[in-house]
Design a protein around this motif. Sequence first.
Motif, PDB file in Angstrom:
ATOM      1  N   LEU A  60       0.832  -1.210   0.000  1.00 15.59           N
ATOM      2  CA  LEU A  60       0.000   0.000   0.000  1.00 15.59           C
ATOM      3  C   LEU A  60       0.865   1.258   0.000  1.00 15.59           C
ATOM      4  CD1 LEU A  60      -2.744   1.386   0.188  1.00 15.59           C
ATOM      5  CD2 LEU A  60      -2.631   1.122   2.682  1.00 15.59           C
ATOM      6  N   ILE A  61       1.899   1.282   0.823  1.00 13.11           N
ATOM      7  CA  ILE A  61       2.797   2.442   0.864  1.00 13.11           C
ATOM      8  C   ILE A  61       3.500   2.618  -0.472  1.00 13.11           C
ATOM      9  CG2 ILE A  61       4.902   3.350   1.925  1.00 13.11           C
ATOM     10  CD1 ILE A  61       4.026   2.052   4.537  1.00 13.11           C
ATOM     11  N   SER A  62       3.968   1.515  -1.046  1.00 17.69           N
ATOM     12  CA  SER A  62       4.629   1.593  -2.356  1.00 17.69           C
ATOM     13  C   SER A  62       3.676   2.095  -3.424  1.00 17.69           C
ATOM     14  CB  SER A  62       5.179   0.214  -2.745  1.00 17.69           C
ATOM     15  OG  SER A  62       6.177  -0.215  -1.856  1.00 17.69           O
ATOM     16  N   ALA A  63       2.418   1.632  -3.364  1.00 19.24           N
ATOM     17  CA  ALA A  63       1.423   2.070  -4.350  1.00 19.24           C
ATOM     18  C   ALA A  63       1.164   3.565  -4.240  1.00 19.24           C
ATOM     19  CB  ALA A  63       0.124   1.295  -4.160  1.00 19.24           C
ATOM     20  N   LEU A  64       1.013   4.063  -3.027  1.00 25.53           N
ATOM     21  CA  LEU A  64       0.770   5.494  -2.835  1.00 25.53           C
ATOM     22  C   LEU A  64       1.958   6.323  -3.321  1.00 25.53           C
ATOM     23  CD1 LEU A  64      -0.868   5.348   0.712  1.00 25.53           C
ATOM     24  CD2 LEU A  64      -1.999   6.097  -1.384  1.00 25.53           C
ATOM     25  N   CYS A  65       3.160   5.902  -2.941  1.00 26.80           N
ATOM     26  CA  CYS A  65       4.357   6.663  -3.340  1.00 26.80           C
ATOM     27  C   CYS A  65       4.575   6.607  -4.849  1.00 26.80           C
ATOM     28  CB  CYS A  65       5.585   6.115  -2.608  1.00 26.80           C
ATOM     29  SG  CYS A  65       5.570   6.369  -0.824  1.00 26.80           S
ATOM     30  N   GLY A  66       4.448   5.402  -5.421  1.00 25.69           N
ATOM     31  CA  GLY A  66       4.660   5.264  -6.861  1.00 25.69           C
ATOM     32  C   GLY A  66       3.620   6.016  -7.670  1.00 25.69           C
ATOM     33  N   TYR A  67       2.374   5.975  -7.206  1.00 26.77           N
ATOM     34  CA  TYR A  67       1.303   6.709  -7.888  1.00 26.77           C
ATOM     35  C   TYR A  67       1.558   8.210  -7.847  1.00 26.77           C
ATOM     36  CZ  TYR A  67      -3.388   8.654  -8.592  1.00 26.77           C
ATOM     37  OH  TYR A  67      -4.465   9.388  -9.028  1.00 26.77           O
ATOM     38  N   ALA A  68       1.976   8.724  -6.692  1.00 28.31           N
ATOM     39  CA  ALA A  68       2.261  10.155  -6.575  1.00 28.31           C
ATOM     40  C   ALA A  68       3.418  10.566  -7.484  1.00 28.31           C
ATOM     41  CB  ALA A  68       2.589  10.503  -5.117  1.00 28.31           C
ATOM     42  N   VAL A  95       8.418   0.860  -4.596  1.00 28.36           N
ATOM     43  CA  VAL A  95       8.043   2.192  -5.080  1.00 28.36           C
ATOM     44  C   VAL A  95       8.404   2.342  -6.555  1.00 28.36           C
ATOM     45  CG1 VAL A  95       8.460   4.662  -4.803  1.00 28.36           C
ATOM     46  CG2 VAL A  95       8.285   3.195  -2.783  1.00 28.36           C
ATOM     47  N   TYR A  96       9.570   1.852  -6.921  1.00 27.22           N
ATOM     48  CA  TYR A  96      10.004   1.910  -8.325  1.00 27.22           C
ATOM     49  C   TYR A  96       9.029   1.161  -9.227  1.00 27.22           C
ATOM     50  CZ  TYR A  96      12.636   0.399 -12.429  1.00 27.22           C
ATOM     51  OH  TYR A  96      13.028   0.103 -13.710  1.00 27.22           O
ATOM     52  N   LEU A  97       8.666  -0.059  -8.828  1.00 23.82           N
ATOM     53  CA  LEU A  97       7.716  -0.822  -9.643  1.00 23.82           C
ATOM     54  C   LEU A  97       6.354  -0.149  -9.682  1.00 23.82           C
ATOM     55  CD1 LEU A  97       8.454  -4.535  -8.631  1.00 23.82           C
ATOM     56  CD2 LEU A  97       9.123  -3.357 -10.728  1.00 23.82           C
ATOM     57  N   ALA A  98       5.913   0.392  -8.542  1.00 19.98           N
ATOM     58  CA  ALA A  98       4.597   1.030  -8.491  1.00 19.98           C
ATOM     59  C   ALA A  98       4.535   2.234  -9.419  1.00 19.98           C
ATOM     60  CB  ALA A  98       4.273   1.441  -7.059  1.00 19.98           C
ATOM     61  N   ARG A  99       5.614   2.986  -9.514  1.00 21.48           N
ATOM     62  CA  ARG A  99       5.608   4.135 -10.422  1.00 21.48           C
ATOM     63  C   ARG A  99       5.469   3.667 -11.871  1.00 21.48           C
ATOM     64  NH1 ARG A  99      10.162   8.908 -11.521  1.00 21.48           N
ATOM     65  NH2 ARG A  99       8.833  10.049 -12.982  1.00 21.48           N
ATOM     66  N   ILE A 100       6.195   2.616 -12.225  1.00 20.66           N
ATOM     67  CA  ILE A 100       6.102   2.088 -13.594  1.00 20.66           C
ATOM     68  C   ILE A 100       4.690   1.585 -13.880  1.00 20.66           C
ATOM     69  CG2 ILE A 100       6.915   0.270 -15.129  1.00 20.66           C
ATOM     70  CD1 ILE A 100       9.625   0.461 -13.781  1.00 20.66           C
ATOM     71  N   PHE A 101       4.131   0.845 -12.941  1.00 19.57           N
ATOM     72  CA  PHE A 101       2.797   0.284 -13.136  1.00 19.57           C
ATOM     73  C   PHE A 101       1.734   1.374 -13.190  1.00 19.57           C
ATOM     74  CE2 PHE A 101       4.489  -3.701 -10.839  1.00 19.57           C
ATOM     75  CZ  PHE A 101       4.923  -4.229 -12.038  1.00 19.57           C
ATOM     76  N   ALA A 102       1.863   2.395 -12.336  1.00 23.85           N
ATOM     77  CA  ALA A 102       0.881   3.479 -12.329  1.00 23.85           C
ATOM     78  C   ALA A 102       0.909   4.240 -13.640  1.00 23.85           C
ATOM     79  CB  ALA A 102       1.142   4.418 -11.159  1.00 23.85           C
ATOM     80  N   ILE A 118       4.212  -6.680  -6.611  1.00 22.15           N
ATOM     81  CA  ILE A 118       4.937  -6.045  -5.509  1.00 22.15           C
ATOM     82  C   ILE A 118       4.705  -6.805  -4.217  1.00 22.15           C
ATOM     83  CG2 ILE A 118       5.190  -3.919  -4.178  1.00 22.15           C
ATOM     84  CD1 ILE A 118       4.305  -2.383  -6.639  1.00 22.15           C
ATOM     85  N   PHE A 119       3.453  -7.224  -3.984  1.00 24.76           N
ATOM     86  CA  PHE A 119       3.148  -7.993  -2.769  1.00 24.76           C
ATOM     87  C   PHE A 119       3.961  -9.279  -2.721  1.00 24.76           C
ATOM     88  CE2 PHE A 119       0.815 -11.293  -0.538  1.00 24.76           C
ATOM     89  CZ  PHE A 119       0.504 -10.671   0.661  1.00 24.76           C
TER      90      PHE A 119
END
Length: 268
Positions: free
Chosen positions: A77-85, A143-150, A188-189
């Motif tokens: 969840l934290i990674s998703a929020l950071c990556g999305y932002a 966070v890196y992966l979440a940014r790419i996915f977002a 990510i999970f």
Amino acid sequence: MFLMCVLAVYFVLPIYFLIVAATKPEGDLVSTFGLAFSHFNLFQNLSTLFGRENGIFAMWALNSVLYAVLGAGVGTLISALCGYALAKFKFRGREFLFSVILGGVLVPTTALALPLFLLFSATGLVNTYLAVFLPSIVSPFGVYLARIFAAAAVPEELLESARLDGAGEFRTFFSVSFRLMTPSLVTIFLFQFVNIWNNFFLPMVMLQKESLFPITLGLYEWNGQTARVPLLQESVITGSLVSILPVIVVFIVLQRFWRTGLASGALK
């Protein structure tokens, strides 16, 4: 093809050896060939394992589940929020911040063990669940992966439509973006879960109470006592087999989402 077969045997052989060794009585471990089955004693070995020291192994297993499931869930969840932002909001210093986070991927976790221990010691959190849980929820790679996915999965037009309808940023994220990112966030999970489940060095530094140990540290402590108590050897082997089963189950259950998440990242 030949090389792939050789590599497959190389990776599967240790698991096969573990399965064979876990089914043998204590005496057969040294008196029989390591890759051949002998007397089937798996259920007795499991009974001995879970009954040893008043069932301490079951407590270690529960601790590992708590550390891994909660840590991976909160960390995702934290990674998703950071990556999305980082992917969807433009602000001063965004790229510099992302570079710093990306640099965190290159820092080995062992190098952070001593600073973390000093920090948690100063706050009185050493030898508690939080000493393992809190560092586990921070994942620069997540966070890196979440940014790419977002960036790949969430269209800007959809966000603008949600904002025009009066949705706030958090509502937009959880109602729209999070659902679109869900298959990718499973990736990510999984990375987080496996990393926390196999974590050994951090618990070894932070914990002294056996009741707080994860499986990895508990089996390590038992393995260090096998010279004095040879009967522990079979429990260590059987416990090692049990310890890999949750990881296999999680991968089997979530593999469909995992493949989707990897594909979306590859397309980006």
